[in-house]
Structure formats: C-alpha cells, structure tokens
Scaffold this motif. Structure first.
Motif, PDB file in Angstrom:
ATOM      1  N   MET A 232       0.825  -1.205   0.000  1.00  0.00           N
ATOM      2  CA  MET A 232       0.000   0.000   0.000  1.00  0.00           C
ATOM      3  C   MET A 232       0.861   1.258   0.000  1.00  0.00           C
ATOM      4  O   MET A 232       0.587   2.217  -0.730  1.00  0.00           O
ATOM      5  CB  MET A 232      -0.916  -0.005   1.227  1.00  0.00           C
ATOM      6  CG  MET A 232      -1.829   1.193   1.353  1.00  0.00           C
ATOM      7  SD  MET A 232      -2.841   1.083   2.850  1.00  0.00           S
ATOM      8  CE  MET A 232      -3.855   2.554   2.676  1.00  0.00           C
ATOM      9  N   TYR A 233       1.924   1.246   0.787  1.00  0.00           N
ATOM     10  CA  TYR A 233       2.779   2.425   0.939  1.00  0.00           C
ATOM     11  C   TYR A 233       3.558   2.711  -0.342  1.00  0.00           C
ATOM     12  O   TYR A 233       3.456   3.809  -0.912  1.00  0.00           O
ATOM     13  CB  TYR A 233       3.739   2.213   2.104  1.00  0.00           C
ATOM     14  CG  TYR A 233       4.601   3.408   2.433  1.00  0.00           C
ATOM     15  CD1 TYR A 233       4.118   4.414   3.256  1.00  0.00           C
ATOM     16  CD2 TYR A 233       5.893   3.531   1.912  1.00  0.00           C
ATOM     17  CE1 TYR A 233       4.899   5.517   3.567  1.00  0.00           C
ATOM     18  CE2 TYR A 233       6.677   4.637   2.213  1.00  0.00           C
ATOM     19  CZ  TYR A 233       6.180   5.625   3.043  1.00  0.00           C
ATOM     20  OH  TYR A 233       6.960   6.714   3.339  1.00  0.00           O
ATOM     21  N   TYR A 234       4.301   1.730  -0.813  1.00  0.00           N
ATOM     22  CA  TYR A 234       5.162   1.964  -1.980  1.00  0.00           C
ATOM     23  C   TYR A 234       4.372   1.976  -3.287  1.00  0.00           C
ATOM     24  O   TYR A 234       4.641   2.795  -4.177  1.00  0.00           O
ATOM     25  CB  TYR A 234       6.267   0.908  -2.030  1.00  0.00           C
ATOM     26  CG  TYR A 234       7.252   1.038  -0.897  1.00  0.00           C
ATOM     27  CD1 TYR A 234       8.141   2.108  -0.834  1.00  0.00           C
ATOM     28  CD2 TYR A 234       7.286   0.096   0.143  1.00  0.00           C
ATOM     29  CE1 TYR A 234       9.042   2.242   0.213  1.00  0.00           C
ATOM     30  CE2 TYR A 234       8.182   0.219   1.201  1.00  0.00           C
ATOM     31  CZ  TYR A 234       9.051   1.300   1.224  1.00  0.00           C
ATOM     32  OH  TYR A 234       9.926   1.433   2.268  1.00  0.00           O
ATOM     33  N   GLY A 235       3.396   1.070  -3.405  1.00  0.00           N
ATOM     34  CA  GLY A 235       2.575   1.059  -4.613  1.00  0.00           C
ATOM     35  C   GLY A 235       1.727   2.314  -4.728  1.00  0.00           C
ATOM     36  O   GLY A 235       1.582   2.885  -5.818  1.00  0.00           O
ATOM     37  N   GLY A 236       1.179   2.761  -3.587  1.00  0.00           N
ATOM     38  CA  GLY A 236       0.392   3.985  -3.596  1.00  0.00           C
ATOM     39  C   GLY A 236       1.230   5.192  -3.963  1.00  0.00           C
ATOM     40  O   GLY A 236       0.787   6.067  -4.724  1.00  0.00           O
ATOM     41  N   ASP A 237       2.456   5.248  -3.438  1.00  0.00           N
ATOM     42  CA  ASP A 237       3.347   6.368  -3.773  1.00  0.00           C
ATOM     43  C   ASP A 237       3.675   6.395  -5.259  1.00  0.00           C
ATOM     44  O   ASP A 237       3.785   7.475  -5.864  1.00  0.00           O
ATOM     45  CB  ASP A 237       4.651   6.255  -2.972  1.00  0.00           C
ATOM     46  CG  ASP A 237       4.512   6.817  -1.565  1.00  0.00           C
ATOM     47  OD1 ASP A 237       3.424   7.337  -1.238  1.00  0.00           O
ATOM     48  OD2 ASP A 237       5.473   6.723  -0.784  1.00  0.00           O
ATOM     49  N   LEU A 238       3.823   5.223  -5.857  1.00  0.00           N
ATOM     50  CA  LEU A 238       4.145   5.159  -7.280  1.00  0.00           C
ATOM     51  C   LEU A 238       3.020   5.740  -8.124  1.00  0.00           C
ATOM     52  O   LEU A 238       3.252   6.568  -9.024  1.00  0.00           O
ATOM     53  CB  LEU A 238       4.415   3.709  -7.689  1.00  0.00           C
ATOM     54  CG  LEU A 238       4.724   3.465  -9.175  1.00  0.00           C
ATOM     55  CD1 LEU A 238       5.983   4.227  -9.585  1.00  0.00           C
ATOM     56  CD2 LEU A 238       4.879   1.980  -9.453  1.00  0.00           C
TER      57      LEU A 238
END
Length: 267
Positions: A232-238
C-alpha cells in the motif's frame, strides 16, 4: 473472528458477487467503444491512446475483482492490497486519462449535451469534486475500512462487500479527477489549492499504511499485514507520483506562457 472463519465467510460470497461487480465495468467498456464509433462518424477521429487508456483501466479494475489476484485477495491480505491499488488507484487514473466525459459530450445530441452540462455545473457535483471532499471520501474511507470493524464485516455481508468495492473505485475516481483536469470542468480549483490537498492526502495514505503495519485489521495475520502495508505504501506512492507529475506538468504549461510574456515585457 479467526482467520479460518474469515476465509469461510469470504468464500460464501460466491462467484456471482464478483460477476455482479464486474458487470458495470464491462458495460462501461461496451458503451465507451460504441461512443468512439459514433463520435468518429461526426468529428475527427478519437485518439487511440484514449481508448487504450480506458481499456487498460477496465482491465485493471476487473482483474482486482475476478481472476488470480482477486482469488488470492480472498485469503491473503497482501493480495487484497494489490487489488486495492488496481481498483482504487490505477484503474481510476487510467479511466480519468481516457477523458470519458469529453467523449460522452461528443456522442450525445445537442440537447442532451446541454442537460449533461447543466448537471455537471450543479452544486452537488461541485461539492463531490472539491479536492477536500474527494480526499475525505477516498483516504478517509480507507481509514474507516481498515481501522474499524468494517473490513471484517464486509466479508460477512454481500451487500456491504459490494458497497465497499464500488466506493473504493468511485472515491478513487473522484479523487483523481479532482486533482488533474483531463475532461473540461466547470468547477476549477487553483493548482496551489489542489497541490496542498494532494500533499495532505499523500500523508493520510502513508500514515494509514504504517498504522496497518503496526495494528493489522482484525483477523489479518501480522505477516500479511506487514506485506500488505508495504504494498500500500510503496505502490500507492508510485501511482500518486504519476498524478503529481501530471498535476505539475499541467501547472507548468498553464503558467509558462505568462512567465514568457513577463520576460518579453522586461526585455
């Protein structure tokens, strides 16, 4: 509820529930395709890239509801987060970039287009497309899902399961179109205002992912919660990074002519 019971209730939802969720997306794809053909008969050819973006958005949305990822999401929270990114972030972004309202305007009759324009200018549309409201519906909705009993309950009640998934997509779409303007809009907010709200939304999404890491939703194993929160954190940031890039690019293009004019006057 323990994990095994959670899996059992999820299985009870049945394939027909997923098919019911998929139907609106397949219908939208059919209508978009028909609209392209009708539009091309009257106006210049509709950009192929727009059509491909819409198709891509539908594919990602459907893959979050049926297929391998959706099946694994029933029993693995980390895959649930993959589905969340596809349904609530990537699919709305691609569909927004396909300019569906512009295509609809090109397809409808003059009278129907005027009625649609009046509707889009209405107060309710102004409210839900306000970046603050859209952020509350989108990021705030996720906080409600993952920090209350809603995540547990939606796996026990079909109606709630349908509602939550539709909300995730629609809230994600409203959030996207409130930040970047691809279709014409009668309720334009300044770039500065949208950028500030977008940064706050990023913070809310990031804090939630860290909260899930330390305090998993009820019935979710710790290892799955940790993996899911990182997705959620890294995919959302992308994906948010793409939206931010588009917002900044639009901002730059909107202000560059003015800046060049000022330089010319000074010269």
């Amino acid at each position: 509820m323990n994990v095994l019971t959670h899996i059992h209730h999820q299985a009870e939802l049945g394939d027909w529930t997923s098919q019911l969720l998929v139907f609106p997306f397949l219908l939208a794809l059919l209508l978009y395709t028909v609209a392209v053909k009708l539009s091309n008969q009257i106006y210049t050819k509709w950009p192929l890239k727009r059509t491909l973006l819409f198709i891509g958005g539908i594919i990602f949305a459907v893959s979050a509801l049926v297929g391998p990822i959706a099946e694994r999401a029933h029993v693995d929270f980390s895959y649930h987060m993959y589905a969340h990114l596809l349904l609530g972030m990537l699919a709305p972004l691609l569909i927004a970039l396909s300019a569906p309202m512009t295509l609809l305007m090109r397809t409808l009759s003059v009278n129907a287009s005027r009625k649609l324009t009046r509707f889009l200018k209405s107060k309710p549309i102004s409210v839900v497309t306000n970046p603050v409201v859209a952020t509350v519906l989108n990021v705030g909705g996720l906080w409600v899902i993952y920090t209350t009993s809603l995540y547990e309950n939606m796996h026990q009640h079909v109606g709630l399961y349908l509602f939550v998934h539709l909300h995730v997509f629609l809230a994600g779409y409203l959030f996207t179109i409130s930040m970047i303007y691809i279709d014409p809009t009668a309720h334009r907010r300044s770039y500065r205002y949208r950028a500030i709200i977008f940064i706050l939304a990023l913070a809310g999404h990031g804090i939630l992912s860290k909260f899930i890491y330390s305090r998993p939703p009820f019935g979710v194993p710790i290892d799955q919660a940790e993996r899911g929160s990182m997705i959620m954190y890294y995919g959302g940031d992308l994906i948010d990074g793409i939206i931010l890039f588009i917002l900044c690019l639009q901002w730059y293009k909107a202000t560059r002519p003015k800046a060049l004019g000022e330089v010319a006057l000074k010269g």
